[in-house]
Each structure stands twice: as structure tokens, then as C-alpha cells.
Design an enzyme around this catalytic site. Structure first.
Site, PDB file in Angstrom:
ATOM      1  N   GLY A  87       0.843  -1.192   0.000  1.00 38.42           N
ATOM      2  CA  GLY A  87       0.000   0.000   0.000  1.00 38.42           C
ATOM      3  C   GLY A  87       0.869   1.229   0.000  1.00 38.42           C
ATOM      4  O   GLY A  87       2.094   1.144   0.131  1.00 38.42           O
ATOM      5  N   LYS A 110       4.014  12.203  -3.034  1.00 41.29           N
ATOM      6  CA  LYS A 110       4.902  11.113  -2.634  1.00 41.29           C
ATOM      7  C   LYS A 110       5.937  11.677  -1.665  1.00 41.29           C
ATOM      8  O   LYS A 110       6.650  12.627  -2.003  1.00 41.29           O
ATOM      9  CB  LYS A 110       5.588  10.550  -3.887  1.00 41.29           C
ATOM     10  N   ARG A 174       3.158  13.474  -8.228  1.00 42.62           N
ATOM     11  CA  ARG A 174       3.187  12.591  -9.386  1.00 42.62           C
ATOM     12  C   ARG A 174       1.808  12.561 -10.028  1.00 42.62           C
ATOM     13  O   ARG A 174       0.799  12.547  -9.335  1.00 42.62           O
ATOM     14  CB  ARG A 174       3.592  11.208  -8.871  1.00 42.62           C
ATOM     15  N   ASP A 246       3.919  -4.809  -7.733  1.00 36.75           N
ATOM     16  CA  ASP A 246       3.271  -3.580  -7.261  1.00 36.75           C
ATOM     17  C   ASP A 246       3.803  -2.362  -8.019  1.00 36.75           C
ATOM     18  O   ASP A 246       3.270  -1.262  -7.872  1.00 36.75           O
ATOM     19  CB  ASP A 246       3.466  -3.392  -5.751  1.00 36.75           C
TER      20      ASP A 246
HETATM   21  P1  AMP Z   1       8.914   0.685  -3.719  1.00 35.34           P
HETATM   22  O1  AMP Z   1       9.977  -0.356  -3.719  1.00 35.34           O
HETATM   23  O2  AMP Z   1       9.415   2.096  -3.758  1.00 35.34           O
HETATM   24  O3  AMP Z   1       7.880   0.423  -4.759  1.00 35.34           O
HETATM   25  O4  AMP Z   1       8.185   0.585  -2.310  1.00 35.34           O
HETATM   26  C1  AMP Z   1       7.630  -0.599  -1.808  1.00 35.34           C
HETATM   27  C2  AMP Z   1       6.691  -0.311  -0.658  1.00 35.34           C
HETATM   28  O5  AMP Z   1       7.410   0.291   0.428  1.00 35.34           O
HETATM   29  C3  AMP Z   1       5.556   0.637  -0.992  1.00 35.34           C
HETATM   30  O6  AMP Z   1       4.409   0.148  -0.369  1.00 35.34           O
HETATM   31  C4  AMP Z   1       5.999   1.948  -0.403  1.00 35.34           C
HETATM   32  O7  AMP Z   1       4.903   2.764  -0.069  1.00 35.34           O
HETATM   33  C5  AMP Z   1       6.776   1.508   0.821  1.00 35.34           C
HETATM   34  N1  AMP Z   1       7.794   2.506   1.188  1.00 35.34           N
HETATM   35  C6  AMP Z   1       8.902   2.821   0.499  1.00 35.34           C
HETATM   36  N2  AMP Z   1       9.599   3.797   1.135  1.00 35.34           N
HETATM   37  C7  AMP Z   1       8.917   4.102   2.263  1.00 35.34           C
HETATM   38  C8  AMP Z   1       9.119   5.025   3.342  1.00 35.34           C
HETATM   39  N3  AMP Z   1      10.182   5.840   3.405  1.00 35.34           N
HETATM   40  N4  AMP Z   1       8.202   5.035   4.328  1.00 35.34           N
HETATM   41  C9  AMP Z   1       7.133   4.226   4.291  1.00 35.34           C
HETATM   42  N5  AMP Z   1       6.886   3.352   3.321  1.00 35.34           N
HETATM   43  C10 AMP Z   1       7.765   3.273   2.300  1.00 35.34           C
HETATM   44 MG    MG Z   2       6.258   1.044  -5.533  1.00 28.57          MG
END
Ligand code: AMP
Ligand code: MG
Length: 474
Positions: A87, A110, A174, A246
Site C-alpha cells: 500500500g 509522494k 506525481r 506492485d
Molecule cells: P517501492 O519499492 O518504492 O515500490 O516501495 C515498496 C513499498 O514500500 C511501498 O508500499 C511503499 O509505499 C513503501 N515505502 C517505500 N519507502 C517508504 C518510506 N520511506 N516510508 C514508508 N513506506 C515506504
Molecule cells: Mg512502488
């Protein structure tokens, strides 16, 4: 002056288990660092001249009139392992607008603070990944590749803690055709939530492809879009870096610019992402991984079908036909790169042979193809004779083409966001100098044009400038 965003929000009307409604967490001292005025005009946003208002709104300090901020829930396979609940952990959908072409577009913050889906994360982003996504996503758009866009970037005036130390925080705005992912379907399928899955399916079809009449038809449509997208990535040497399910969009746009990178020296197994230890998402593997991701999508669609055995058979056939489709797209884009308007089988072999010689000769991907137009391609190879042998065959083939130069000019950019330039731009911005950011944005907004004043941005990195690893945005 007040900023007017003509919101028309539809995702917020889906059942409450699709998301969590919440506001952004305000930041200390928002300061606007980038604003995409042409995109804002396309979205029908009015009154965007006051930088302080823009800073407050796109930092999340003030919810614009008509916004219904929410964090979307989804699941996903990350590096092959399934997480039943992910999520938006640091993002919020403010809402949607219908743009000047009649297309519905999401507007998402974001880096806007923690949500119930943050797990261990702080919900924030630092300036580096925000500027990287801003530059690379806008460059992708200018290159003609379907992608999310960047509307705004704001510094928060707060420090956040990452590997490099205490870094300036930032929020990116975004814009996307939607944020529906393969993982969104997986979320409802994994919970055996048939009603949720049906609601998501109906919503997706209405929003993205109203002509679609069945789940098989939707699958075929997403296969068509993703096959084309990945072939386009390959054609410009783009490595997404985190092709988790995702991060695979149903709309067929490139989404989630984390440790993405463009190749300098060509090699099919190139990897930049620091978290991709086994090269799962290497340049050449992208064409295989997308098929794997689409197979997960197909699996998630099965519960929608009354006769599941028949569905499995039908969906399997569609997924198994995807590699051929990617190959056809690959042939089309790579034939164009060598000046051939309509590719035959033997043209794929001709392009493939050039790539093999480029790998062997350690040729720069972008500059070699561009030099096919401008001359000097042989100088890109360790052994220029390897190019000469190929060139003779190529010239013979081109004799049958009407205007190969025009075809190549439209397929071979002069400019890409080279990693070392992106890194240098980030370093300057962290030090308060945004001139390299502005310059990159300007040059990359017309990447197929010769821009003699920007010749330095075409050069591959010097040995000391080479970026060996890129890091996730987290
Ligand atoms: P991503 O690899 O960037 O697609 O992120 C994978 C998941 O980790 C997604 O659900 C993001 O919302 C969550 N996520 C990434 N960075 C953060 C952060 N700094 N704080 C909270 N959730 C994060
Ligand atoms: Mg992602």
C-alpha cells in the site's frame, strides 16, 4: 491567489477497504523547487503563479479544495516473494482531474508522511530520489515512452535520515493515468474478496479500456500495453530496477522510479540497483520478468471467472503468447533504430548482431545508435573492424529503405539522463544549487534534437564519474 484543481474523484467512491482516508502530515518549511506549468495547464489547474501557495499545497500542508486524500492499498511480489499487504506507505492520492484531452489523471503526493501501510518506513522521501524521479520521468515522456509525470517538487525544510546521513526532505507530486497496479488485483485475489475484485475490475475497465468485455480481454489489453512498454524501455537502454508486481501499472505507464538507470556501455546483463543482488531485473531480463508479472495478474483474474478451469486454460495461452508479442515489439523498435521502417525476421537478426558486437566492443548504447545517423559509430568499439563488418551488411539492407535517416532520428535520442549527470545534479541540489537540475530538464525536454551547446551531456562518464550502484528511493 487561490489554486484551483478541478477535482473529480472516483477512486474515493470505491468501497472503504480499497484505501485509508487521511491527510498529509504538514512539514516545517515548504519551499517550491520545481513546477511543471505546461502539465498543470494540461490538467486544467488554474492560479499556479504564487510559489508559496504551490509550496504549501504540494508539500501537503494545505489540502486543496475538492481533494479527498487517501492511501491506496495493494499487495505485490517483491523480488519474487509475495507480500499480501503493501500500500501507499509514503504517498497519498489527492484525487483525480479530467485533463484537456478528456483523460482522467491521478494527482498523488509522494513523501507526504506515514500511513497505515508504512510498515517500518518514515513515510518521507529525500531530495535525491525526488529530483531523480522528476528528471527521469519527464525525460521518459519527452522520449515518447508512456510514464507517470512530475507536476511539482517541494523541499520540506526538514532533515530525514538515510544511508548518506541527514538529508533534505522533499515531496514529489506525481501524475498518473491511475495508480492501479498488478498488485492491486493481487490484494483482493489473495484475500478471496470476490466482491472487491469485481469492483476493482469494473472500475479498471471503465477507466482504462471501456471497450473490454471480459477479464480475458482485459488481460490481453494489459499484455499488449506492457509488451510495448518494455520493448520501448529496451530501445533506449532503460533499466527500471524494481519490476515488482506492485510497480507494474495496469495503464501501461512506467511507474515508480527508484533505482532506475540508463545504460552507458552496452551489456545485456547490466544492473545498477543496489538491492538487486542476483540481477533479477537486469536490462535483458526485463522482457522475461514482465511475463512473470503478467502471469501473476492472470492468476489474480481467475476468481472473476465462472468456469475457472476454462479460464486457466485461456489465460495460460495468452500469457504464453506474450514473449512472441514482446519479440515483435522489440523487432519493430530495434529495426527503427537501424533505419528500417518495416521490420522482417532477418532485420531482427541484423539488429541483434550489432548489439552482440556492441557488448563485445564495450560500445556506448546511446551514442552508438545516434552515430549511425551522424557518423563515427566505429569509434565506439574497442575493435572498430567489428563494426565495419556489420556496417557493410547494414548499408546493403538500407538501400531498400526510403528515408532511413528520418526513421533513425525518431528512434535514437541524442540525450538521455545519464546516471553520472543525475548524480551530479543531485549533489549540486543538496548544496543548494539547482542550475544543473534546470539545465538537465531543459535539454532532456527535446532529446532527439541536436543541441550543440549541450555536447557535454552526451559524453559517457569519465572513469572517476561512473555510477556503479543506484539506491532505492526509500
Ligand atoms: P517501492 O519499492 O518504492 O515500490 O516501495 C515498496 C513499498 O514500500 C511501498 O508500499 C511503499 O509505499 C513503501 N515505502 C517505500 N519507502 C517508504 C518510506 N520511506 N516510508 C514508508 N513506506 C515506504
Ligand atoms: Mg512502488
Amino acid at each position: 491567489m487561490t489554486l484551483v484543481l478541478p477535482f473529480d474523484n472516483s477512486y474515493a467512491q470505491l468501497p472503504p477497504r480499497f484505501y485509508t482516508r487521511q491527510n498529509a502530515v504538514p512539514v516545517r518549511e515548504p519551499r517550491l523547487i520545481a513546477w511543471n506549468a505546461p502539465l498543470a495547464a494540461e490538467l486544467g489547474i488554474e492560479g499556479g503563479s504564487d510559489r508559496e501557495t504551490l509550496a504549501r499545497i504540494f508539500a501537503g500542508n494545505e489540502a486543496p479544495e475538492g481533494a479527498t486524500p487517501l492511501a491506496q492499498v495493494y499487495a505485490g511480489h517483491q523480488f519474487g516473494g509475495f507480500s499480501p499487504q503493501l500500500g501507499d506507505g509514503r504517498a497519498l492520492l489527492l484525487g483525480e482531474v479530467v485533463d484537456s484531452h478528456g483523460r482522467r489523471r491521478d494527482i498523488q503526493l509522494k513523501g507526504s508522511g506515514p500511513t497505515p501501510y508504512s510498515r517500518m518506513g518514515d513515510g518521507r522521501a529525500w531530495l535525491g530520489p525526488v529530483l531523480r524521479e522528476y528528471v527521469v520521468s519527464e525525460a521518459m515522456h519527452a522520449l515518447g515512452i508512456p510514464t507517470t509525470r512530475a507536476l511539482a517538487a517541494v523541499e520540506t525544510g526538514e532533515r530525514i535520515y538515510r544511508d548518506p546521513g541527514a538529508m533534505p526532505g522533499a515531496v514529489l507530486t506525481r501524475v498518473a493515468s491511475s495508480h492501479i497496479r498488478v498488485g492491486t488485483f493481487q490484494y483482493f485475489a489473495a484475500r478471496r474478496d470476490a466482491e472487491g475484485l469485481r469492483a476493482l475490475y469494473d472500475y479498471t475497465v471503465a477507466r482504462h479500456c471501456p471497450q473490454v468485455e471480459s477479464p480475458a480481454h482485459l488481460l490481453a489489453e494489459v499484455i499488449r500495453r506492457q509488451a510495448r512498454l518494455v520493448a520501448q524501455w529496451l530501445s533506449i537502454g532503460f533499466i527500471h530496477g524494481v519490476m515488482n508486481t506492485d510497480n507494474t501499472s495496469i495503464s501501461g505507464e512506467t511507474i515508480d522510479y527508484g533505482p532506475c538507470a540508463f545504460m552507458d556501455t552496452y551489456h545485456p546483463q547490466t544492473v545498477y540497483s543496489s538491492i538487486d543482488a542476483h540481477g533479477r531485473y537486469a536490462y535483458d531480463n526485463q522482457a522475461h520478468v514482465i511475463v512473470w508479472n503478467i502471469a501473476q495478474f492472470a492468476t489474480a483474474l481467475v476468481p472473476l471467472m465462472p468456469d475457472q478451469d476454462a479460464a486457466i486454460e485461456e489465460f495460460t495461452a495468452l500469457v504464453h503468447a506474450m514473449p512472441e508479442r514482446i519479440e515483435a515489439e522489440w523487432r519493430r523498435v530495434f529495426a527503427a533504430k537501424i533505419g528500417i521502417a518495416e521490420a522482417g525476421e532477418e532485420d531482427a537478426a541484423l539488429a541483434g548482431d550489432l548489439l552482440a558486437r556492441m557488448a563485445e566492443g564495450r560500445a556506448d548504447f546511446t551514442n552508438t545508435f545516434r552515430a549511425l545517423i551522424e557518423g563515427g559509430a566505429r569509434d565506439q568499439f574497442l575493435d572498430p573492424a567489428a563494426f565495419d563488418a556489420w556496417e557493410a551488411r547494414w548499408r546493403a539492407r538500407l538501400a531498400r529503405e526510403a528515408d532511413p535517416e528520418a526513421v533513425m532520428r525518431a528512434a535514437n535520442p541524442a540525450f538521455i539522463p545519464r546516471n553520472h549527470r543525475v548524480e551530479q545534479m543531485i549533489e549540486a541540489a543538496v548544496g543548494g544549487d539547482f542550475a544543473p537540475f534546470e539545465r538537465l530538464m531543459g535539454v532532456l525536454s527535446h532529446p532527439y534534437d541536436d543541441q550543440p551547446g549541450a555536447a557535454d551531456l552526451r559524453r559517457p562518464p569519465a572513469a572517476s564519474e561512473v555510477v556503479h550502484a543506484t539506491f532505492c528511493g526509500t
